[in-house]
Write an enzyme that holds these catalytic residues in place. Sequence first.
Site: not given
Length: 454
Positions: A15, A183, A206
């Site tokens: 990421e 997070e 997703d």
Amino acid sequence: MKAVNAVVISAMKEEMAPFIKLLDGYQVTEIKSPFATAYHVNKGRSNLILMVTKIGMTACASALGWALSKYDPRAVISIGSAGGLAADSRVNQVIVGSEYLNSGADGTVFGYERGQVPGQPAKFYSDTQLLDAARTIGAEKYGPFSDLTIRIGQMLSSDAFVTDANVGDTRQAFPQALSTDMETHAAAQVCAALNIPFVSIRAISDLCGKPDDQSVSFHAELDVVAHSAARIALEVLYRATVLDIVRSAHGPTQHFNKTTLKSALYLMLARRHRLEPVDFSRVPERVVNDLSTHLHYLPQASFERVLGEVTAGYLLAKEDANAALTAKDYDTQRTKIVAELTEMPPTQFVWPPTSQTIIKRFNGYWNDALNAIGLTPRRGRARGGLKYNDKDYLFAVRSYIVDAQHAGAQPSFNGYTKWLKDTGKSGQLPSGAAIRQRFGSWKEALAAAGLRPD
């Protein structure tokens, strides 16, 4: 602590990789951390700390807490991927959080709201300046980000995945939620405790629960969505002026030169005095060329109107050295112009610059900027350049602290902004952004006023 422009965090190296790749020309140096893979990234006056915190709320809070014990950033941005929770979510949509809840927290039996950690606020919120920058990008219909759909709203986080088995309950409990990850809420809570501006920008990888329309894709490759989130996050840093550089529409870094700064002043002077555009044929070629670099996306007729207004302002300054133009006038007119330009194909930076940029580039004094275009500043303060002096800034911060303590609230940057509005002192006292720029950070402003945050 070392001051930096921003701390950027992600849970996984995949990421963070696209964000690093976008930092063209920056020097990247790995730094040691017991909690995360971390990097110091710098270019000119801009310094960033990048951290791959690992997955989960505890990992994120630990890594970010370590970073904020060593670095004093203007902002923290969380980037990466997320699950799409809204029924109309689509993969690769970029979600910008406006508020953050912990979907794994359920203290309702004790009177807390669902999603509220006992002893903590029901929600944590994004910094308004960062959020406004994201809104500007999302409102643009053309340009380099027109391929992305940007949605702004509620984000959830927890240490549990949202699956087909529990997506129904999650949507029922949090009907406004757009995304879920593992997070963001932890980062938002840490930043709120330390009064550090925060925003989370994540792209949907997703869909939580298969869509009714089976033709809709419900999974995207991580590198694709991470790149989308990174693009918007970096642009938010630029537009919110967290970074100390201005980027051109074609990528290279460039500063506003004196020609474009003075042209901005002439433009606002014309707008302030409601002047119509005039013949710009006598405008020097360098002015046309420099402005076209910043406004290349405008239709020819709109560009010529800007040139005509700049010329009208130039002629007024030449004819009447006493024509009024305050920093407040400038920003009022600039806000209107920026609103007009959002309906047109965008540039990757905003010209005209803010009055704060003008002040910084003219020796730190507004009056020096006025002198540069031939205007005679009004009499008043010593030198008359800055709208507020040191005593004004300290008075504003201390007044707010007293009121906040009487109300039983923790003094914060967002709280100060709200206090200005609620008390009707906006325009009478320095803005939160001006205070943060004056002292280097909100924490330093509190310290200068005699309050040291725990």
